[in-house]
Design an enzyme around this catalytic site. Structure first.
Site: not given
Length: 494
Positions: A205-208, A275
């Site tokens: 995701n964007r944060k990761e 998921d």
């Protein structure tokens, strides 16, 4: 058309065979109502109405695979505790799932308990063990994967950072997937993505993505740059970055970049959306879908699941309904007013494209119409259809016409692959519309002569040309209606 390829893909997901390895969790949802604040502390008091449990973490990937019609073998680790027994029971209830759980007395099964009222989460409480597997247990897991992974199977590594996918286990599983020629899809965790070297697709995701690269990820350009950095450092084939309300971005090692807008119409709960993405992606890739089509389908599935409360799944029927909704929306977007049509014509001309135009009432679409439109599209790069309004049709055809409303007729026309724009005009002829758009090619049926074609002189004076399309004998709306009412007659195609 993209929607056509996606619609063809959905039924094929029933043939998907997936091996999922990762951190399983038990998701517990406690629903109730809040009517007062506790006298003991400034917190709400939840009056519990019901409680339910479902598979979470990597288990939710499994649920999504089987909801789409595929079969899944699931390898994970639980504790020898009541929560672990509940995970085993829930897996046994899922169709087309082959469980391969390793139970360890030294571990605690991960449980996430969410407390909800009025459709909103109030609190989440986690119980878990976060520790890597010991060497012997890691080898047991790898051996199980080797037994189940066959060519044609999609391999998912669903890493929630609880310890099942240690660096050594992860590297061994990716190598095994590559050896078998299987697509390896990884939902990554942590700051070091190099442990996933050799994977087919990473889905951060964007944060990761920002944490793993140390780069900004606010704009399309920044996200693409961060994905390219991951590809360069980690040696993966592609990165699919999920960006919440901004959709997704697919970047491939070959330099391709595709930004996919968010498909959600309402957002109630993003729990488990990642998921759903990875399950749809691996299912599509395992049946041979092109990567971009697989990502578009995953994006569509994510848009559906965030509109549901809890870690939900997306059945294939829901995906098909969403694709059909996309088709209708795309068709409606091609029905425009004259000013918008003129702006698009100007853009197309700047691109060096030839503009074609034809017109008619198109009341009950029949093979003669389809032939005319196909011939018209063959003469140009972009085809605009001028459509008589309801009032215009009544003046031309009589008070019982049209049979279908102007928006119904426009939507049907706009859904045809060869039609780029539909413009409704209210006059008896399209002359004013033709003068405004000034097409390069004006197409009409061969039951007219060039000097009879409305707007023909204007188009030719501007350097364009008139094309007379051959007619399909025996087809006309007027004749069709006459046969229905028992009075044979003729009529021109449009």
């Amino acid at each position: 058309m993209i929607s056509s390829s996606l619609a063809d893909l959905v039924p094929r997901l029933a043939a998907a065979r997936v091996l999922c390895v990762g951190d399983v969790m038990l998701d517990r949802f406690v629903h109730g109502s809040v009517e007062r604040i506790s006298p003991e502390a400034p917190i709400p008091v939840l009056r519990v109405r019901e409680s339910r449990m479902m598979l979470g973490g990597a288990g939710n990937v499994v649920r999504n695979v089987v909801a789409l019609g595929g079969a899944c073998t699931f390898l994970s680790v639980t504790g020898s505790d009541p929560a672990g027994a509940e995970v085993a029971r829930l897996l046994a209830e899922e169709p087309r799932v082959t469980p391969g759980l390793v139970q360890l007395a030294s571990r605690r099964t991960s449980v996430k308990t969410r407390y909800l009222a009025g459709g909103q989460q109030l609190l989440r409480a986690d119980e878990e063990t976060v520790a890597p597997l010991d060497a012997a247990d890691a080898l047991r897991l790898i051996d199980k994967a080797r037994q189940h992974l066959e060519p044609g199977t999609g391999l998912v590594l669903s890493d929630y950072g609880k310890g099942v996918l240690s660096e050594d286990v992860t590297r061994a599983l990716i190598a095994l997937g590559r050896e078998k020629g299987c697509p390896v899809i990884v939902d990554p965790k942590g700051r070091d993505f190099s442990r996933y070297r050799g994977a087919t697709v990473l889905t951060p995701n964007r944060k990761e993505l920002a944490e793993a690269t140390g780069l900004p990820t606010d704009t399309d350009t920044e996200v693409a740059a961060a994905c390219n950095a991951v590809i360069g450092v980690c040696g993966v084939d592609a990165v699919l970055a999920t960006r919440s309300q901004d959709g997704m971005t697919l970047v491939t090692a070959g330099g391709g970049v595709v930004h996919l807008p968010a498909e959600a119409r309402e957002v109630f709960d993003v729990s488990g959306a990642g998921d759903t993405v990875i399950a749809t992606l691996v299912g599509a890739l395992s049946v041979g879908a092109p990567l971009e089509d697989a990502c578009r389908l995953a994006n569509l599935a994510a848009g559906i699941v965030v509109g549901r409360v809890g870690t939900a799944t997306v059945p294939g029927a829901d995906l098909m309904a969403a694709i059909h909704h996309q088709d209708l929306s795309a068709s409606e977007a091609r029905v425009v007013e004259t000013d918008e049509a003129a702006e698009r014509v100007a853009r197309w001309r700047r691109q060096g494209l030839r503009i074609g135009f034809t017109n008619g009432c198109f009341d009950l679409l029949h093979p003669g119409h389809v032939s005319l439109l196909r011939q018209a599209r063959a003469t140009c790069d972009r085809l605009i259809v001028g459509l008589n309004s309801d009032a215009s049709v009544r003046r031309l055809k009589g008070p019982t016409r049209p049979v279908q409303s102007e928006m119904a007729r426009a939507t049907v026309l706009a859904s045809l692959a060869g039609v780029d724009l539909v413009v409704i005009f209210t006059e008896d002829t399209p002359l004013a519309l033709i003068e405004r758009l000034m097409p390069d090619i004006l197409v009409k049926g061969a039951d007219y002569t060039e000097d009879q074609v409305v707007g023909g002189a204007v188009v030719k004076a501007a350097g364009g040309r008139v094309v007379l399309a051959r007619l399909e004998d025996g087809h006309s709306t007027t004749a069709t209606l006459a046969r229905v009412h028992g009075s044979p007659t003729g009529g021109k195609t449009p």
